[in-house]
Design a protein around this motif. Structure first.
Motif, PDB file in Angstrom:
ATOM      1  N   GLU A  95      49.400  26.179  39.326  1.00 44.80           N
ATOM      2  CA  GLU A  95      49.289  27.637  39.381  1.00 44.80           C
ATOM      3  C   GLU A  95      49.558  28.212  37.986  1.00 44.80           C
ATOM      4  O   GLU A  95      50.587  27.918  37.377  1.00 44.80           O
ATOM      5  CB  GLU A  95      50.276  28.198  40.421  1.00 44.80           C
ATOM      6  CG  GLU A  95      50.525  29.697  40.358  1.00 44.80           C
ATOM      7  CD  GLU A  95      49.265  30.565  40.460  1.00 44.80           C
ATOM      8  OE1 GLU A  95      48.501  30.406  41.416  1.00 44.80           O
ATOM      9  OE2 GLU A  95      49.061  31.413  39.557  1.00 44.80           O
ATOM     10  N   LYS A 152      47.408  37.372  44.591  1.00 45.83           N
ATOM     11  CA  LYS A 152      47.357  38.810  44.914  1.00 45.83           C
ATOM     12  C   LYS A 152      48.466  39.175  45.896  1.00 45.83           C
ATOM     13  O   LYS A 152      48.866  40.325  45.989  1.00 45.83           O
ATOM     14  CB  LYS A 152      45.994  39.167  45.501  1.00 45.83           C
ATOM     15  CG  LYS A 152      44.847  38.957  44.522  1.00 45.83           C
ATOM     16  CD  LYS A 152      43.518  39.413  45.110  1.00 45.83           C
ATOM     17  CE  LYS A 152      42.370  39.138  44.159  1.00 45.83           C
ATOM     18  NZ  LYS A 152      42.014  37.712  44.057  1.00 45.83           N
ATOM     19  N   GLY A 207      39.399  34.138  48.689  1.00 41.93           N
ATOM     20  CA  GLY A 207      38.638  35.359  48.925  1.00 41.93           C
ATOM     21  C   GLY A 207      37.253  35.409  48.317  1.00 41.93           C
ATOM     22  O   GLY A 207      36.420  36.207  48.745  1.00 41.93           O
TER      23      GLY A 207
HETATM   24  P1  FAD Z   1      44.384  34.832  44.967  1.00 40.76           P
HETATM   25  O1  FAD Z   1      45.446  35.699  45.506  1.00 40.76           O
HETATM   26  O2  FAD Z   1      43.212  35.442  44.332  1.00 40.76           O
HETATM   27  O3  FAD Z   1      45.097  33.810  44.001  1.00 40.76           O
HETATM   28  C1  FAD Z   1      44.411  32.895  43.201  1.00 40.76           C
HETATM   29  C2  FAD Z   1      45.465  32.180  42.388  1.00 40.76           C
HETATM   30  O4  FAD Z   1      44.835  31.243  41.527  1.00 40.76           O
HETATM   31  C3  FAD Z   1      46.258  33.128  41.492  1.00 40.76           C
HETATM   32  O5  FAD Z   1      47.640  32.941  41.733  1.00 40.76           O
HETATM   33  C4  FAD Z   1      45.858  32.728  40.077  1.00 40.76           C
HETATM   34  O6  FAD Z   1      46.921  32.875  39.147  1.00 40.76           O
HETATM   35  C5  FAD Z   1      45.506  31.270  40.288  1.00 40.76           C
HETATM   36  N1  FAD Z   1      44.586  30.762  39.274  1.00 40.76           N
HETATM   37  C6  FAD Z   1      43.408  31.319  38.883  1.00 40.76           C
HETATM   38  N2  FAD Z   1      42.838  30.564  37.932  1.00 40.76           N
HETATM   39  C7  FAD Z   1      43.663  29.511  37.731  1.00 40.76           C
HETATM   40  C8  FAD Z   1      43.600  28.366  36.870  1.00 40.76           C
HETATM   41  N3  FAD Z   1      42.574  28.162  36.045  1.00 40.76           N
HETATM   42  N4  FAD Z   1      44.623  27.477  36.926  1.00 40.76           N
HETATM   43  C9  FAD Z   1      45.669  27.656  37.774  1.00 40.76           C
HETATM   44  N5  FAD Z   1      45.770  28.725  38.593  1.00 40.76           N
HETATM   45  C10 FAD Z   1      44.773  29.629  38.572  1.00 40.76           C
HETATM   46  N6  FAD Z   1      43.916  41.745  52.106  1.00 40.76           N
HETATM   47  C11 FAD Z   1      44.389  42.038  53.353  1.00 40.76           C
HETATM   48  O7  FAD Z   1      44.239  41.204  54.267  1.00 40.76           O
HETATM   49  N7  FAD Z   1      45.020  43.217  53.605  1.00 40.76           N
HETATM   50  C12 FAD Z   1      45.219  44.154  52.650  1.00 40.76           C
HETATM   51  O8  FAD Z   1      45.840  45.198  52.899  1.00 40.76           O
HETATM   52  C13 FAD Z   1      44.718  43.885  51.335  1.00 40.76           C
HETATM   53  N8  FAD Z   1      44.903  44.777  50.336  1.00 40.76           N
HETATM   54  C14 FAD Z   1      44.681  44.389  49.036  1.00 40.76           C
HETATM   55  C15 FAD Z   1      45.077  45.226  47.993  1.00 40.76           C
HETATM   56  C16 FAD Z   1      44.956  44.802  46.677  1.00 40.76           C
HETATM   57  C17 FAD Z   1      45.402  45.699  45.565  1.00 40.76           C
HETATM   58  C18 FAD Z   1      44.420  43.519  46.392  1.00 40.76           C
HETATM   59  C19 FAD Z   1      44.346  43.017  44.968  1.00 40.76           C
HETATM   60  C20 FAD Z   1      43.963  42.712  47.425  1.00 40.76           C
HETATM   61  C21 FAD Z   1      44.091  43.130  48.753  1.00 40.76           C
HETATM   62  N9  FAD Z   1      43.704  42.324  49.826  1.00 40.76           N
HETATM   63  C22 FAD Z   1      44.097  42.626  51.109  1.00 40.76           C
HETATM   64  C23 FAD Z   1      42.921  41.094  49.602  1.00 40.76           C
HETATM   65  C24 FAD Z   1      43.811  39.866  49.582  1.00 40.76           C
HETATM   66  O9  FAD Z   1      44.913  40.093  48.759  1.00 40.76           O
HETATM   67  C25 FAD Z   1      43.032  38.694  49.006  1.00 40.76           C
HETATM   68  O10 FAD Z   1      41.815  38.508  49.708  1.00 40.76           O
HETATM   69  C26 FAD Z   1      43.825  37.396  49.100  1.00 40.76           C
HETATM   70  O11 FAD Z   1      45.192  37.566  48.831  1.00 40.76           O
HETATM   71  C27 FAD Z   1      43.200  36.423  48.108  1.00 40.76           C
HETATM   72  O12 FAD Z   1      43.856  35.195  48.209  1.00 40.76           O
HETATM   73  P2  FAD Z   1      43.273  33.911  47.516  1.00 40.76           P
HETATM   74  O13 FAD Z   1      43.820  32.746  48.277  1.00 40.76           O
HETATM   75  O14 FAD Z   1      41.805  34.006  47.377  1.00 40.76           O
HETATM   76  O15 FAD Z   1      43.925  33.815  46.099  1.00 40.76           O
END
Ligand code: FAD
Length: 504
Positions: free
Chosen positions: A30, A38, A470
């Motif tokens: 990470e 997020k 996402g």
């Molecule tokens: P992410 O949370 O996108 O995390 C990806 C991780 O990968 C990060 O920690 C990043 O640092 C890491 N990473 C990236 N590149 C690298 C690399 N090269 N090497 C190592 N690590 C890396 N969803 C809901 O269900 N309800 C809500 O109310 C809602 N509101 C939201 C409000 C906001 C402001 C935001 C930003 C999002 C919201 N969402 C909501 C959407 C939800 O947050 C996301 O869909 C979800 O959290 C995405 O999760 P993810 O597993 O795709 O990873």
């Protein structure tokens, strides 16, 4: 079986749990200093804030992970169901508090908007029907495996699609079924739950309110970050190794097979790489020379946001956990977003977790998460825009919230109550969470075929490479990210039949 997960977002954490349980040796790399992506948290003085998500639906997908590991979810992850989901405010003074239960919602809408109670009840029944007919097919399975299409229930769902408003917009469906302009706007808002535009997103998505009003809206007892933290701790109990502050810079391959990753801290070998990083950036940064799925990567981004995190030195009893202050012209607001701009009159979302999590703000104070939908970042002048937006948001909230005390409330009256502040714009969202152009939910659902155009949960070119989170199938939002981990773990299980794991 050595499996490396890139990213400790919610999907990466869920996959870590599933794969460790299936017998993989799992390492999570990470880039940030802690888990969640997020779904992380931070503090400003005595105020705690969840960074991103505030609305929690389908908690059963989190519970399932504890059960899978043989643990009682209630011992590690507790949450409350909200009796009222959202407080809606219009500029003409109309207010509506949406009860969670569908029957109560229909009755309350009839009383406030003067429509027959049967109208909202019928609409919600239709939302339930859409979910029942298609939810499992489109959300819980890979759409890119032949086995999915050989399943009779999938064929049955496809045959029913013509009657499910796929080729009519959400707004058109709401106009047809709900009639009243404020009710239409209220239900149009659900398009923003995956960063889409109700005037373009297919009417099939009018099933989204079913998630909130049938399955319920929740809040973890310690706030949204509890989801990430509890899964992080579960993964650790299952033996997952986390390397924080470790950015992956390349996914190494030999003869179209994954062999490991290069990171800011050196190289690691792997049989499988599971990528929780935004898929667009993964192709751009981690896979030099790989064939890119051009059409998939060209899909329109979901909306982004400008977020104001404010520590407020007063309480507002008329506000709840979730509050929406609608613009007067929703069509204009979304037309501006489509054009990469911000409308003058914007809808403002205010979330206050301290309403339920008392420790999130000092006594007599509140932690406000104030969010305005914004276009994905394509180089706009965010500093300039944010200055103007802050003033407009303060004016709007002051007019609606301070009017009883002052006949002409101004932005400064509300500004005077802010004791802590942080502002996050779309480019900062990209820098902090690795989300291309700061999109909140990966790609939008503004196209009837969007579900089929998202990137699959595996690479069609590189053996041993998987994608989740996402930006890929089935899409953004916490529940769908958790499902993407489930689909991916299923694909890996088909490739490497699981060896039973003995928990010490
Ligand atoms: P992410 O949370 O996108 O995390 C990806 C991780 O990968 C990060 O920690 C990043 O640092 C890491 N990473 C990236 N590149 C690298 C690399 N090269 N090497 C190592 N690590 C890396 N969803 C809901 O269900 N309800 C809500 O109310 C809602 N509101 C939201 C409000 C906001 C402001 C935001 C930003 C999002 C919201 N969402 C909501 C959407 C939800 O947050 C996301 O869909 C979800 O959290 C995405 O999760 P993810 O597993 O795709 O990873």
């Amino acid at each position: 079986m050595q499996t490396i997960i890139i990213g400790a977002g919610i999907a990466g954490l869920a996959a870590a749990v599933r794969l460790a349980q299936a017998g993989h040796t799992v390492t999570v790399c990470e880039a940030n200093g802690g888990p969640g992506g997020k779904l992380s948290q931070f503090s400003l003085g005595e105020y705690r804030f969840d960074f991103g998500p505030s609305l929690f639906t389908m908690p059963q997908y989190v519970d399932e992970l504890f059960s899978l590991a043989g643990e009682d979810p209630a011992e590690h992850f507790r949450y409350v169901r909200l009796p009222d989901v959202c407080h809606y405010w219009w500029q003409d003074g109309t207010r509506f508090t949406a009860p969670a239960a569908t029957d109560d919602l229909a009755r309350a809408a009839a009383a406030t908007f003067g429509v027959p109670a049967g109208r909202v009840a019928d609409f919600m029944a239709d939302a339930a029907r859409k979910y029942e007919l298609t939810g499992r097919t489109f959300l819980e399975k890979s759409l890119h495996r032949a086995a999915t299409w050989l399943d009779w229930s999938v064929a049955a769902a496809l045959l029913r699609i013509p009657g499910l408003d796929l080729f009519r917009s959400m707004h058109a469906v709401h106009a047809r079924d709900l009639g009243h302009p404020k009710l239409i706007q209220l239900f149009d808002r659900f398009a923003t739950y995956n960063g889409s535009n109700p005037y373009k997103a297919p009417g099939l998505l009018s099933m989204i309110p079913h998630f909130e009003h049938h399955f319920g809206a929740y809040l973890p007892e310690g706030g949204m970050f509890d989801i990430s933290q509890s899964l992080f701790e579960l993964a650790q109990r299952l033996g997952v190794h986390f390397r924080f502050n470790t950015r992956v810079t390349e996914i190494r391959r030999e003869r179209r097979c994954v062999v490991g990753v290069t990171t800011s801290g050196g190289s690691l070998p792997a049989d499988n790489v599971v990528c929780n990083m935004d898929v667009w950036l993964a192709y751009d940064k981690l896979l030099p020379g790989a064939k890119k799925p051009a059409r998939t990567l060209r899909q329109q981004k979901s909306t982004s946001a400008v977020i104001f995190y404010w520590g407020i030195r007063r309480e507002f009893p008329e506000l709840g956990l979730h509050n929406i202050f609608f613009s007067d012209d929703y069509a204009r607001e979304f037309a501006a977003l489509e054009a990469g701009e911000l409308a003058e009159d914007v809808t403002v979302y205010v979330n206050i977790s301290s309403k339920l999590v008392k420790s999130d703000a000092p006594a007599g104070c509140e932690n406000w998460f104030v969010m305005v939908n914004a276009p994905a970042d394509t180089g706009q002048d965010w500093d300039e825009w944010t200055r103007g937006l802050r003033e407009r948001v303060l004016t709007r909230l002051a007019q609606q919230l301070l009017a009883p005390a002052s006949s002409a409330p101004a932005a400064q009256d509300l500004e005077a109550l802010i004791v802590e502040e942080r502002i996050v714009t779309p480019p900062q969202l990209e820098a902090l969470t690795g989300s291309h152009q700061g999109a909140l939910y990966g790609t939008s659902s503004n196209n009837p075929l969007a579900a089929f155009l998202r990137h699959p949960n595996f690479s069609q070119e590189i053996s041993g490479l998987y994608f989740l989170g996402g930006s890929v199938h089935p899409g953004g939002g916490v529940p769908l990210c958790l499902l993407s981990a489930k689909i991916t773990a299923g694909l890996l299980a088909a490739r490497h039949p699981p060896a039973p794991r003995s928990v010490a």
